[in-house]
Design a protein around this motif. Structure first.
Motif, short mmCIF file in Angstrom:
data_model
loop_
_atom_site.label_atom_id
_atom_site.label_comp_id
_atom_site.label_asym_id
_atom_site.label_seq_id
_atom_site.Cartn_x
_atom_site.Cartn_y
_atom_site.Cartn_z
N THR A 189 80.56 -24.02 -11.47
CA THR A 189 80.78 -25.36 -12.03
C THR A 189 81.69 -25.24 -13.25
OG1 THR A 189 78.83 -25.21 -13.45
CG2 THR A 189 78.53 -26.19 -11.27
N TYR A 190 82.24 -26.37 -13.68
CA TYR A 190 83.05 -26.36 -14.90
C TYR A 190 82.89 -27.69 -15.62
CZ TYR A 190 86.52 -29.32 -12.56
OH TYR A 190 87.15 -30.36 -11.93
N GLU A 191 83.23 -27.67 -16.90
CA GLU A 191 83.18 -28.88 -17.71
C GLU A 191 84.22 -28.79 -18.81
OE1 GLU A 191 79.73 -29.32 -20.23
OE2 GLU A 191 79.24 -27.19 -19.99
N LEU A 204 88.23 -25.83 -21.51
CA LEU A 204 87.63 -25.79 -20.18
C LEU A 204 86.58 -24.68 -20.16
CD1 LEU A 204 87.55 -26.48 -17.10
CD2 LEU A 204 89.34 -24.75 -16.80
N VAL A 205 85.36 -25.05 -19.81
CA VAL A 205 84.26 -24.09 -19.75
C VAL A 205 83.85 -23.93 -18.29
CG1 VAL A 205 81.92 -23.52 -20.50
CG2 VAL A 205 83.47 -24.77 -22.04
N ILE A 206 83.91 -22.70 -17.79
CA ILE A 206 83.56 -22.40 -16.39
C ILE A 206 82.21 -21.70 -16.37
CG2 ILE A 206 84.26 -21.14 -14.32
CD1 ILE A 206 87.14 -21.39 -15.32
N HIS A 207 81.33 -22.18 -15.50
CA HIS A 207 79.99 -21.60 -15.38
C HIS A 207 79.85 -20.94 -14.00
CE1 HIS A 207 78.65 -23.85 -18.95
NE2 HIS A 207 79.34 -24.86 -18.45
#
Length: 240
Positions: free
Chosen positions: A96-98, A104-107
């Motif tokens: 997921t990302y936000e 941009l933060v990618i999980h």
């Protein structure tokens, strides 16, 4: 046109996976029309080409030409940022990302275990396009913001330079500059005709005749030559 030069251009096109057609500033209808004709030729050679124009989208008076809506004013998504993760031991369960402000933060969630820094690498991909076809540009600076914003792309990518003016600086790796022609569309016609006359279908010749008519004000300018009129006649005979 010399056979050796024509063969070099054809080989460059064949080797290309994704060509870009570049229309410089102040190219006028001739530049746009020749670009649409060239794009159609490349499509018949199974090459998907994009068209970018320094002066923006296609002028309204050319909207009768097929494909006019595909011309864009900006070069975007030239390269991709690549994140590689070794998933041989730890499989990915969810991605997921936000956006957090401008970040941009990618999980990444593993199915079991975890990853550490040595399992990951980042890189930039190659350029999206591997051949630039410049139509009517005297020099790279004529491409305005397209070149100014992405000089490295222009320096690292082979360029096919097509023009008809004496001030052209022959900046391409391949240069087709015909001083006897009165428009870029005429030069494109002669080039395509030398490569394979069968590529000049009704859609192509209509675009090229449009460029020639616009550039010569319906063949009324003083530089119109018998060769130009002969080319126009051939285009009409082919269905333009």
């Amino acid at each position: 046109m010399a056979l050796g030069e024509t063969q070099q251009i054809l080989e460059a096109i064949k080797r290309s996976n994704r060509p870009l057609i570049c229309v410089p500033r102040q190219a006028g209808p001739d530049g746009y029309a020749s670009a649409l004709g060239m794009a159609r030729v490349l499509a018949k050679l199974d090459k998907q080409a994009d068209i970018v124009a320094a002066d923006g989208t296609t002028p309204k008076n050319l909207h009768f030409l097929p494909g006019h809506e595909t011309i864009v004013p900006l070069l975007e998504n030239l390269r991709r940022f690549v994140i590689e993760i070794d998933a041989s031991k730890t499989k990915v369960d969810e991605l997921t990302y936000e956006m957090k402000g401008d970040k941009l933060v990618i999980h990444l969630s593993p199915k079991k275990g975890f990853w550490d820094a040595k399992d990951m690498s980042v890189s930039s991909s190659g350029y999206r396009y591997d051949l630039i076809i410049c139509l009517g540009a005297a020099d790279l600076e004529s491409c305005a913001h397209l070149y100014a914003d992405h000089p490295d792309f222009f320096y690292r990518t082979p360029i096919l330079n097509i023009d008809h003016r004496a001030e052209n600086e022959h900046f391409g790796q391949l240069n087709v500059v015909d001083l006897t022609a009165v428009s870029v569309s005429e030069v494109v016609h002669d080039l395509v005709d030398a490569i394979e006359p069968g590529l000049l279908d009704e859609e192509v010749v209509t675009a090229l005749l449009t460029g020639m008519i616009s550039k010569t004000k319906s063949f009324k300018t003083k530089n119109v030559s018998p060769k130009t009129l002969q080319t126009a006649s051939r285009l009409v005979a082919k269905g333009a």
